[in-house]
Write an enzyme that holds these catalytic residues in place. Structure first.
Site, PDB file in Angstrom:
ATOM      1  N   HIS A   1      11.456  23.679  15.742  1.00 55.85           N
ATOM      2  CA  HIS A   1      10.674  25.139  15.786  1.00 55.85           C
ATOM      3  C   HIS A   1      11.765  26.210  15.324  1.00 55.85           C
ATOM      4  O   HIS A   1      12.890  26.214  15.889  1.00 55.85           O
ATOM      5  CB  HIS A   1      10.050  25.283  17.089  1.00 55.85           C
ATOM      6  CG  HIS A   1       9.547  26.696  16.856  1.00 55.85           C
ATOM      7  ND1 HIS A   1       9.064  27.294  16.162  1.00 55.85           N
ATOM      8  CD2 HIS A   1       9.550  27.379  18.084  1.00 55.85           C
ATOM      9  CE1 HIS A   1       8.510  28.553  16.247  1.00 55.85           C
ATOM     10  NE2 HIS A   1       9.137  28.734  17.618  1.00 55.85           N
TER      11      HIS A   1
ATOM     12  N   ASN B   1      10.206  33.118  12.652  1.00 53.01           N
ATOM     13  CA  ASN B   1       9.349  32.651  13.530  1.00 53.01           C
ATOM     14  C   ASN B   1       7.959  32.680  13.059  1.00 53.01           C
ATOM     15  O   ASN B   1       7.317  33.604  13.329  1.00 53.01           O
ATOM     16  CB  ASN B   1       9.528  32.963  15.050  1.00 53.01           C
ATOM     17  CG  ASN B   1       8.735  31.936  15.944  1.00 53.01           C
ATOM     18  OD1 ASN B   1       8.035  31.245  15.725  1.00 53.01           O
ATOM     19  ND2 ASN B   1       9.197  32.298  17.341  1.00 53.01           N
TER      20      ASN B   1
ATOM     21  N   CYS C   1       3.630  27.817  19.629  1.00 46.92           N
ATOM     22  CA  CYS C   1       4.641  27.402  18.547  1.00 46.92           C
ATOM     23  C   CYS C   1       4.662  25.885  18.625  1.00 46.92           C
ATOM     24  O   CYS C   1       5.102  25.246  17.732  1.00 46.92           O
ATOM     25  CB  CYS C   1       6.015  27.865  19.146  1.00 46.92           C
ATOM     26  SG  CYS C   1       6.024  29.653  18.852  1.00 46.92           S
TER      27      CYS C   1
END
Length: 332
Positions: free
Chosen positions: A259, A289, A113
Protein backbone atom coordinates in the site's frame (compact mmCIF):
# COMPACT_ATOMS: atom_id res chain seq x y z
CA UNK A 1 -12.52 -26.29 -6.50
CA UNK A 2 -11.45 -24.12 -9.42
CA UNK A 3 -8.13 -22.40 -10.02
CA UNK A 4 -8.42 -18.60 -9.91
CA UNK A 5 -6.32 -16.28 -12.02
CA UNK A 6 -6.14 -12.56 -12.82
CA UNK A 7 -7.17 -12.25 -16.44
CA UNK A 8 -6.79 -8.47 -16.73
CA UNK A 9 -5.81 -5.27 -14.90
CA UNK A 10 -6.52 -1.60 -15.48
CA UNK A 11 -6.19 1.78 -13.77
CA UNK A 12 -7.14 5.42 -14.06
CA UNK A 13 -5.54 8.44 -12.41
CA UNK A 14 -7.12 11.89 -12.88
CA UNK A 15 -5.33 14.48 -14.99
CA UNK A 16 -5.33 17.22 -12.36
CA UNK A 17 -2.06 17.23 -10.42
CA UNK A 18 -1.84 18.76 -6.94
CA UNK A 19 1.80 19.44 -6.13
CA UNK A 20 3.54 20.03 -2.83
CA UNK A 21 4.20 23.59 -3.98
CA UNK A 22 0.46 24.19 -4.26
CA UNK A 23 -0.11 22.79 -0.78
CA UNK A 24 2.46 25.28 0.52
CA UNK A 25 -0.05 27.98 -0.40
CA UNK A 26 -2.88 26.24 1.47
CA UNK A 27 -1.37 25.10 4.78
CA UNK A 28 1.76 25.66 6.87
CA UNK A 29 4.04 23.16 5.15
CA UNK A 30 6.78 22.92 2.53
CA UNK A 31 7.75 20.72 -0.38
CA UNK A 32 10.92 19.71 1.46
CA UNK A 33 9.01 18.78 4.66
CA UNK A 34 6.43 16.68 2.79
CA UNK A 35 8.97 14.90 0.61
CA UNK A 36 11.31 14.14 3.50
CA UNK A 37 8.58 12.80 5.78
CA UNK A 38 6.41 10.94 3.26
CA UNK A 39 8.19 10.60 -0.09
CA UNK A 40 5.16 12.20 -1.79
CA UNK A 41 5.76 14.94 -4.37
CA UNK A 42 2.32 15.19 -5.96
CA UNK A 43 -1.10 13.58 -6.02
CA UNK A 44 -4.06 13.47 -8.45
CA UNK A 45 -7.45 15.13 -7.93
CA UNK A 46 -10.66 14.25 -9.79
CA UNK A 47 -12.55 16.80 -11.84
CA UNK A 48 -15.39 18.56 -9.98
CA UNK A 49 -17.88 16.96 -12.37
CA UNK A 50 -16.58 13.44 -11.66
CA UNK A 51 -17.35 10.92 -8.92
CA UNK A 52 -15.72 7.78 -7.59
CA UNK A 53 -18.04 5.74 -9.81
CA UNK A 54 -16.86 7.56 -12.92
CA UNK A 55 -13.17 6.84 -12.44
CA UNK A 56 -13.91 3.32 -11.15
CA UNK A 57 -15.79 2.54 -14.36
CA UNK A 58 -12.89 3.76 -16.49
CA UNK A 59 -10.39 1.58 -14.62
CA UNK A 60 -12.82 -1.35 -14.86
CA UNK A 61 -13.21 -0.92 -18.60
CA UNK A 62 -9.43 -0.96 -18.99
CA UNK A 63 -9.24 -4.21 -16.99
CA UNK A 64 -12.01 -5.78 -19.09
CA UNK A 65 -10.22 -4.82 -22.30
CA UNK A 66 -6.98 -6.30 -20.97
CA UNK A 67 -8.84 -9.52 -20.14
CA UNK A 68 -10.52 -9.64 -23.55
CA UNK A 69 -13.94 -9.61 -21.91
CA UNK A 70 -17.09 -7.52 -22.24
CA UNK A 71 -19.33 -6.24 -19.43
CA UNK A 72 -21.77 -9.05 -20.28
CA UNK A 73 -19.10 -11.57 -19.24
CA UNK A 74 -18.92 -10.24 -15.68
CA UNK A 75 -20.97 -11.98 -12.99
CA UNK A 76 -20.08 -9.85 -9.95
CA UNK A 77 -18.69 -6.35 -9.36
CA UNK A 78 -16.97 -5.62 -6.05
CA UNK A 79 -16.08 -1.98 -5.40
CA UNK A 80 -13.64 -1.32 -2.56
CA UNK A 81 -13.97 2.30 -1.44
CA UNK A 82 -14.54 4.65 1.49
CA UNK A 83 -15.80 7.39 -0.83
CA UNK A 84 -18.74 5.88 -2.76
CA UNK A 85 -21.00 8.08 -4.88
CA UNK A 86 -23.68 7.54 -2.23
CA UNK A 87 -23.95 5.44 0.90
CA UNK A 88 -27.29 4.17 -0.34
CA UNK A 89 -27.33 2.63 -2.84
CA UNK A 90 -23.86 1.11 -2.94
CA UNK A 91 -21.27 2.75 -5.16
CA UNK A 92 -20.83 -0.46 -7.15
CA UNK A 93 -24.25 -0.14 -8.76
CA UNK A 94 -23.20 3.12 -10.39
CA UNK A 95 -20.18 1.35 -11.86
CA UNK A 96 -22.44 -1.47 -13.07
CA UNK A 97 -24.69 1.07 -14.75
CA UNK A 98 -21.73 2.87 -16.35
CA UNK A 99 -20.46 -0.41 -17.78
CA UNK A 100 -23.81 -1.85 -18.74
CA UNK A 101 -22.93 -5.07 -16.90
CA UNK A 102 -26.54 -6.14 -16.56
CA UNK A 103 -25.74 -9.80 -15.73
CA UNK A 104 -23.69 -8.95 -12.63
CA UNK A 105 -24.47 -8.49 -8.97
CA UNK A 106 -22.77 -5.41 -7.50
CA UNK A 107 -21.80 -4.41 -3.97
CA UNK A 108 -19.25 -2.42 -1.98
CA UNK A 109 -16.50 -3.49 0.41
CA UNK A 110 -15.33 -0.97 3.00
CA UNK A 111 -11.99 -2.01 4.45
CA UNK A 112 -10.30 1.34 3.76
CA UNK A 113 -6.77 0.97 2.36
CA UNK A 114 -7.01 -2.83 2.60
CA UNK A 115 -10.23 -2.81 0.56
CA UNK A 116 -8.79 -4.20 -2.67
CA UNK A 117 -7.21 -7.14 -0.80
CA UNK A 118 -10.53 -7.83 0.94
CA UNK A 119 -12.36 -7.61 -2.39
CA UNK A 120 -9.85 -9.97 -3.98
CA UNK A 121 -10.44 -12.47 -1.17
CA UNK A 122 -14.21 -12.38 -1.71
CA UNK A 123 -13.81 -12.68 -5.47
CA UNK A 124 -11.41 -15.61 -5.07
CA UNK A 125 -14.03 -17.41 -2.99
CA UNK A 126 -16.73 -16.75 -5.59
CA UNK A 127 -14.63 -18.08 -8.46
CA UNK A 128 -12.95 -20.94 -6.58
CA UNK A 129 -16.32 -22.29 -5.41
CA UNK A 130 -17.73 -22.27 -8.93
CA UNK A 131 -20.40 -19.70 -8.05
CA UNK A 132 -19.13 -17.17 -10.62
CA UNK A 133 -16.74 -17.36 -13.57
CA UNK A 134 -15.56 -13.73 -13.87
CA UNK A 135 -15.52 -11.21 -11.02
CA UNK A 136 -14.48 -7.58 -11.37
CA UNK A 137 -12.70 -6.13 -8.32
CA UNK A 138 -12.14 -2.37 -8.21
CA UNK A 139 -10.40 -0.12 -5.72
CA UNK A 140 -11.41 3.50 -6.28
CA UNK A 141 -11.31 6.67 -4.20
CA UNK A 142 -12.13 10.35 -4.42
CA UNK A 143 -10.41 11.22 -1.17
CA UNK A 144 -10.12 14.87 -2.14
CA UNK A 145 -13.86 15.06 -1.36
CA UNK A 146 -13.30 14.11 2.31
CA UNK A 147 -9.89 15.65 3.01
CA UNK A 148 -9.69 18.75 5.19
CA UNK A 149 -7.37 21.09 3.28
CA UNK A 150 -6.76 23.11 6.45
CA UNK A 151 -5.23 20.09 8.21
CA UNK A 152 -1.62 19.66 7.13
CA UNK A 153 -1.34 16.28 8.85
CA UNK A 154 -3.78 14.67 6.40
CA UNK A 155 -4.15 16.84 3.29
CA UNK A 156 -0.55 16.25 2.22
CA UNK A 157 -1.05 12.48 2.10
CA UNK A 158 -4.13 11.68 0.05
CA UNK A 159 -5.05 11.60 -3.62
CA UNK A 160 -7.65 10.20 -6.01
CA UNK A 161 -7.55 7.29 -8.44
CA UNK A 162 -8.88 3.87 -9.40
CA UNK A 163 -7.47 0.44 -10.18
CA UNK A 164 -9.18 -2.79 -11.18
CA UNK A 165 -8.59 -6.48 -11.80
CA UNK A 166 -10.69 -9.26 -13.29
CA UNK A 167 -10.52 -12.58 -11.45
CA UNK A 168 -11.52 -15.52 -13.62
CA UNK A 169 -11.95 -19.26 -13.52
CA UNK A 170 -9.09 -21.12 -15.17
CA UNK A 171 -10.15 -23.40 -18.05
CA UNK A 172 -10.31 -27.02 -16.93
CA UNK A 173 -8.51 -28.16 -20.07
CA UNK A 174 -5.45 -25.95 -19.50
CA UNK A 175 -5.45 -24.32 -16.06
CA UNK A 176 -1.69 -23.72 -16.12
CA UNK A 177 -1.89 -21.74 -19.35
CA UNK A 178 -4.41 -19.19 -18.13
CA UNK A 179 -2.03 -16.76 -16.48
CA UNK A 180 -1.49 -15.56 -12.95
CA UNK A 181 -2.60 -17.66 -9.99
CA UNK A 182 -4.02 -16.52 -6.65
CA UNK A 183 -1.95 -18.64 -4.29
CA UNK A 184 -2.86 -17.29 -0.86
CA UNK A 185 -4.97 -14.53 0.69
CA UNK A 186 -4.81 -13.45 4.34
CA UNK A 187 -7.06 -10.93 6.12
CA UNK A 188 -7.13 -9.44 9.62
CA UNK A 189 -8.82 -6.60 11.48
CA UNK A 190 -8.83 -5.02 14.93
CA UNK A 191 -11.80 -2.83 15.79
CA UNK A 192 -10.16 -1.53 18.95
CA UNK A 193 -8.19 0.81 16.69
CA UNK A 194 -11.22 2.15 14.86
CA UNK A 195 -10.61 5.71 16.06
CA UNK A 196 -7.08 5.99 14.64
CA UNK A 197 -8.27 6.76 11.10
CA UNK A 198 -11.87 7.82 10.71
CA UNK A 199 -14.52 10.09 9.24
CA UNK A 200 -16.34 10.80 12.53
CA UNK A 201 -19.76 11.93 11.30
CA UNK A 202 -22.28 10.95 8.65
CA UNK A 203 -23.27 7.51 9.91
CA UNK A 204 -25.89 6.38 12.42
CA UNK A 205 -23.50 6.95 15.35
CA UNK A 206 -23.22 10.67 14.56
CA UNK A 207 -25.74 11.74 11.91
CA UNK A 208 -25.11 14.78 9.77
CA UNK A 209 -26.10 18.09 11.35
CA UNK A 210 -25.17 21.74 11.11
CA UNK A 211 -22.78 21.14 14.01
CA UNK A 212 -20.99 18.18 12.41
CA UNK A 213 -20.55 20.10 9.16
CA UNK A 214 -19.27 23.21 10.95
CA UNK A 215 -16.86 21.04 12.93
CA UNK A 216 -15.48 19.40 9.76
CA UNK A 217 -16.45 16.02 11.19
CA UNK A 218 -17.25 14.70 7.71
CA UNK A 219 -13.56 14.98 6.85
CA UNK A 220 -10.90 12.32 7.28
CA UNK A 221 -9.05 12.41 10.58
CA UNK A 222 -5.95 10.49 11.58
CA UNK A 223 -3.77 10.03 14.66
CA UNK A 224 -0.46 10.11 12.85
CA UNK A 225 1.97 8.66 15.41
CA UNK A 226 -0.29 5.74 16.30
CA UNK A 227 -1.00 5.00 12.65
CA UNK A 228 2.72 5.04 11.83
CA UNK A 229 3.39 2.44 14.54
CA UNK A 230 0.51 0.25 13.40
CA UNK A 231 1.41 0.44 9.71
CA UNK A 232 5.09 -0.45 10.15
CA UNK A 233 4.22 -3.35 12.44
CA UNK A 234 1.47 -4.58 10.09
CA UNK A 235 3.66 -4.47 6.99
CA UNK A 236 6.46 -6.42 8.64
CA UNK A 237 4.10 -9.03 10.09
CA UNK A 238 2.22 -9.46 6.80
CA UNK A 239 5.38 -10.17 4.83
CA UNK A 240 6.66 -12.55 7.50
CA UNK A 241 3.28 -14.29 7.61
CA UNK A 242 3.15 -14.73 3.83
CA UNK A 243 6.64 -16.21 3.80
CA UNK A 244 5.94 -18.60 6.68
CA UNK A 245 2.52 -19.78 5.42
CA UNK A 246 3.91 -20.51 1.96
CA UNK A 247 7.39 -21.79 2.90
CA UNK A 248 9.14 -18.95 1.07
CA UNK A 249 12.14 -16.68 1.56
CA UNK A 250 12.48 -13.04 0.55
CA UNK A 251 14.61 -14.10 -2.39
CA UNK A 252 11.69 -16.16 -3.74
CA UNK A 253 9.58 -13.02 -4.16
CA UNK A 254 10.19 -11.12 -7.37
CA UNK A 255 8.17 -8.09 -6.31
CA UNK A 256 6.37 -6.71 -3.26
CA UNK A 257 3.64 -4.16 -3.95
CA UNK A 258 2.80 -2.43 -0.67
CA UNK A 259 0.00 0.00 0.00
CA UNK A 260 1.49 3.32 -1.09
CA UNK A 261 1.11 4.99 2.28
CA UNK A 262 4.35 6.68 3.28
CA UNK A 263 7.91 5.93 2.18
CA UNK A 264 9.23 6.04 5.75
CA UNK A 265 6.84 3.26 6.79
CA UNK A 266 7.86 1.11 3.82
CA UNK A 267 11.53 1.87 4.45
CA UNK A 268 11.35 0.65 8.06
CA UNK A 269 9.91 -2.69 6.93
CA UNK A 270 12.42 -2.92 4.13
CA UNK A 271 15.38 -2.48 6.50
CA UNK A 272 13.95 -4.83 9.14
CA UNK A 273 13.42 -7.66 6.66
CA UNK A 274 16.47 -6.86 4.50
CA UNK A 275 14.43 -6.48 1.32
CA UNK A 276 16.43 -5.23 -1.70
CA UNK A 277 15.13 -1.95 -3.16
CA UNK A 278 14.48 -3.56 -6.55
CA UNK A 279 11.90 -5.88 -4.97
CA UNK A 280 9.71 -2.97 -3.79
CA UNK A 281 7.35 -1.26 -6.23
CA UNK A 282 6.72 2.41 -5.45
CA UNK A 283 4.63 5.10 -7.12
CA UNK A 284 3.55 7.10 -4.07
CA UNK A 285 5.77 10.01 -5.11
CA UNK A 286 3.35 10.64 -7.99
CA UNK A 287 -0.02 9.66 -6.50
CA UNK A 288 0.23 9.79 -2.71
CA UNK A 289 -2.06 7.58 -0.66
CA UNK A 290 -5.11 6.59 -2.73
CA UNK A 291 -6.45 4.16 -0.08
CA UNK A 292 -8.30 1.22 -1.70
CA UNK A 293 -7.04 2.28 -5.14
CA UNK A 294 -3.39 2.22 -4.09
CA UNK A 295 -2.54 -1.47 -4.58
CA UNK A 296 -4.48 -2.08 -7.83
CA UNK A 297 -3.04 1.07 -9.47
CA UNK A 298 0.47 -0.07 -8.52
CA UNK A 299 -0.23 -3.62 -9.72
CA UNK A 300 -1.43 -2.39 -13.11
CA UNK A 301 1.59 -0.10 -13.47
CA UNK A 302 3.98 -2.90 -12.47
CA UNK A 303 2.52 -5.14 -15.18
CA UNK A 304 2.48 -2.48 -17.89
CA UNK A 305 6.00 -1.26 -17.11
CA UNK A 306 7.45 -4.78 -17.30
CA UNK A 307 8.36 -4.93 -13.61
CA UNK A 308 6.12 -7.98 -13.27
CA UNK A 309 6.17 -10.80 -15.82
CA UNK A 310 4.62 -14.21 -16.29
CA UNK A 311 5.76 -16.79 -13.76
CA UNK A 312 7.06 -14.28 -11.20
CA UNK A 313 5.89 -14.26 -7.59
CA UNK A 314 4.32 -11.01 -6.35
CA UNK A 315 3.05 -10.14 -2.87
CA UNK A 316 0.38 -7.45 -2.47
CA UNK A 317 0.34 -5.97 1.05
CA UNK A 318 -2.09 -3.43 2.53
CA UNK A 319 -3.17 -1.99 5.87
CA UNK A 320 -5.53 0.79 6.87
CA UNK A 321 -8.48 2.11 8.85
CA UNK A 322 -10.55 -0.30 10.82
CA UNK A 323 -7.92 -1.31 11.66
CA UNK A 324 -7.54 -3.73 8.76
CA UNK A 325 -4.62 -5.48 7.10
CA UNK A 326 -4.02 -8.30 4.64
CA UNK A 327 -2.09 -9.68 1.70
CA UNK A 328 -2.53 -11.53 -1.59
CA UNK A 329 0.21 -13.80 -2.89
CA UNK A 330 0.11 -14.29 -6.66
CA UNK A 331 2.13 -16.33 -9.12
CA UNK A 332 1.95 -14.04 -12.12
Amino acid sequence: MHEVFISGTGSLVPQRVLTNAELEQMVDTSDEWITERTGIRERRIIDPAQSTGDIAAQAAQAALSDAGLTPADIHAIILATVTPDTYCPAGAVYVQNHLGASQACAFDVNAACTGFIYGTAVATGFVRSGMYENVLVIGAEALSRVVDYTDRNTCILFGDGAGAAVLSRAPAADPAGSGSRIIDVFLRSDGSGSDLIEIPAGGSRRPASAQTVAGRQHCLRMKGKEVFKFATKAMIELIECALERNALLIRDLHLIIPHQVNYRIIEVAQRKLEIPQEKIFLNLDRYGNTAAASVPIALDEAVRSGRLRRGELVLLVAFGAGLTWGYSLIRW
